[in-house]
Design a protein around this motif. Sequence first.
Motif, PDB file in Angstrom:
ATOM      1  N   VAL A 269      -4.424 -55.372  34.427  1.00 25.78           N
ATOM      2  CA  VAL A 269      -3.101 -55.993  34.537  1.00 25.78           C
ATOM      3  C   VAL A 269      -3.049 -56.885  35.773  1.00 25.78           C
ATOM      4  O   VAL A 269      -3.726 -56.639  36.773  1.00 25.78           O
ATOM      5  N   HIS A 270      -2.250 -57.928  35.668  1.00 24.63           N
ATOM      6  CA  HIS A 270      -1.980 -58.787  36.818  1.00 24.63           C
ATOM      7  C   HIS A 270      -0.616 -59.422  36.620  1.00 24.63           C
ATOM      8  O   HIS A 270      -0.017 -59.339  35.537  1.00 24.63           O
ATOM      9  N   GLN A 271      -0.103 -60.058  37.670  1.00 20.04           N
ATOM     10  CA  GLN A 271       1.199 -60.699  37.570  1.00 20.04           C
ATOM     11  C   GLN A 271       1.132 -61.861  36.584  1.00 20.04           C
ATOM     12  O   GLN A 271       0.281 -62.746  36.718  1.00 20.04           O
ATOM     13  N   ALA A 272       2.056 -61.854  35.630  1.00 24.90           N
ATOM     14  CA  ALA A 272       2.040 -62.884  34.592  1.00 24.90           C
ATOM     15  C   ALA A 272       2.336 -64.268  35.153  1.00 24.90           C
ATOM     16  O   ALA A 272       1.825 -65.272  34.644  1.00 24.90           O
ATOM     17  N   LEU A 276      -4.438 -66.608  38.454  1.00 24.42           N
ATOM     18  CA  LEU A 276      -5.569 -65.822  38.942  1.00 24.42           C
ATOM     19  C   LEU A 276      -6.552 -66.709  39.696  1.00 24.42           C
ATOM     20  O   LEU A 276      -6.767 -67.869  39.340  1.00 24.42           O
ATOM     21  N   SER A 277      -7.160 -66.143  40.726  1.00 22.35           N
ATOM     22  CA  SER A 277      -8.224 -66.853  41.424  1.00 22.35           C
ATOM     23  C   SER A 277      -9.440 -66.937  40.515  1.00 22.35           C
ATOM     24  O   SER A 277      -9.555 -66.231  39.502  1.00 22.35           O
ATOM     25  N   ASP A 282     -13.281 -64.366  36.749  1.00 27.30           N
ATOM     26  CA  ASP A 282     -14.641 -63.923  36.448  1.00 27.30           C
ATOM     27  C   ASP A 282     -14.667 -62.417  36.163  1.00 27.30           C
ATOM     28  O   ASP A 282     -15.346 -61.959  35.243  1.00 27.30           O
ATOM     29  N   PHE A 283     -13.932 -61.663  36.969  1.00 32.12           N
ATOM     30  CA  PHE A 283     -13.885 -60.214  36.779  1.00 32.12           C
ATOM     31  C   PHE A 283     -13.276 -59.871  35.422  1.00 32.12           C
ATOM     32  O   PHE A 283     -13.788 -59.014  34.693  1.00 32.12           O
ATOM     33  N   LEU A 284     -12.194 -60.561  35.079  1.00 32.77           N
ATOM     34  CA  LEU A 284     -11.523 -60.292  33.816  1.00 32.77           C
ATOM     35  C   LEU A 284     -12.420 -60.644  32.630  1.00 32.77           C
ATOM     36  O   LEU A 284     -12.451 -59.926  31.624  1.00 32.77           O
ATOM     37  N   ALA A 285     -13.174 -61.723  32.766  1.00 31.86           N
ATOM     38  CA  ALA A 285     -14.091 -62.115  31.690  1.00 31.86           C
ATOM     39  C   ALA A 285     -15.194 -61.073  31.522  1.00 31.86           C
ATOM     40  O   ALA A 285     -15.561 -60.712  30.394  1.00 31.86           O
TER      41      ALA A 285
END
Length: 304
Positions: A269-272, A276-277, A282-285
């Motif tokens: 999860v992250h702020q909608a 994202l940096s 890259d981490f999410l991918a």
Amino acid sequence: MPLTLRQLEAFHTLMSVGSVTRAAVVMGVSQPTVSRLIADMEAETGLLLFDRSSRGLQPTPEALAFDTEVGRAFAGLSHLESVARAMRGSARLSIAATPSLLPEFTDGLLAPFVRSHPGVVLSLDDQTTRRTLEWVLASQVDLGLTFEPVNHPELAVTVVGRMDAACLIPKRHRLARSRGPIALAELAGEDFVAFKPDSLFRQQLERRFEGASVAPKVRAEARTTEAAALLASALPAIAVIPSGAVPRGSEGLVARRIEPSIASDIVVVHQASRPLSSVARDFLALAGAGWASSAREPARRTAS
């Protein structure tokens, strides 16, 4: 006069280490300095934060409650320091993760991410699901790693995997003799170690128990999978935990699958509303590429 950062530091350090002597050593000041800072803070707030006795300073209920808020404030300061370092050119990624995901997370995702991003400084905090979401919303971390359900309009949710539940059984228990899966009905009336009531995993498990008309006897409650395993071995009792979180070297216990399976989606999860940096993307991918034995394609949505 308003509260000073030095007063808050003295208070938070004293609450952490338990004595004025140790707090003075940690802060690099004299004991009278720590005592004066605490006294000034009590005078400023109008709160009795410590009871004085021959055993030293004993925190009052007001001190315990206030320390929670002070801890959040210092976490915010730590995040500001992280932002400043990032602005000086050091790429950073901060993540809060549910404790039961940490074993699978460190082996299946953290290690390959660090290898592929040697210049990134990674910050990892283990938090409850509720606190993980709070930290993401407060921008104290970039990403949160937890279980569904997550329902908040300001959070973007990406399903990156799925994890089944496992049953931890003392080796001498009758259910440990079978090498096959354990049916929920077999847990009826058994001594049981549950997670804390605010655990989403526990709430999901209780719904499954109710649907199967099964009522284990809760003998103990734990916050982490490690604590649940220790209690299951010591009582003895049975514990149900996420399968990827079975502690290494769980002495005296065997792990069995449960049928029908109890599966939970793993989400990042992250702020909608916050971009994202490149490091976070890259981490999410990488997380969505198949970590944690995902049973379906990663799906992204905004929580509602």
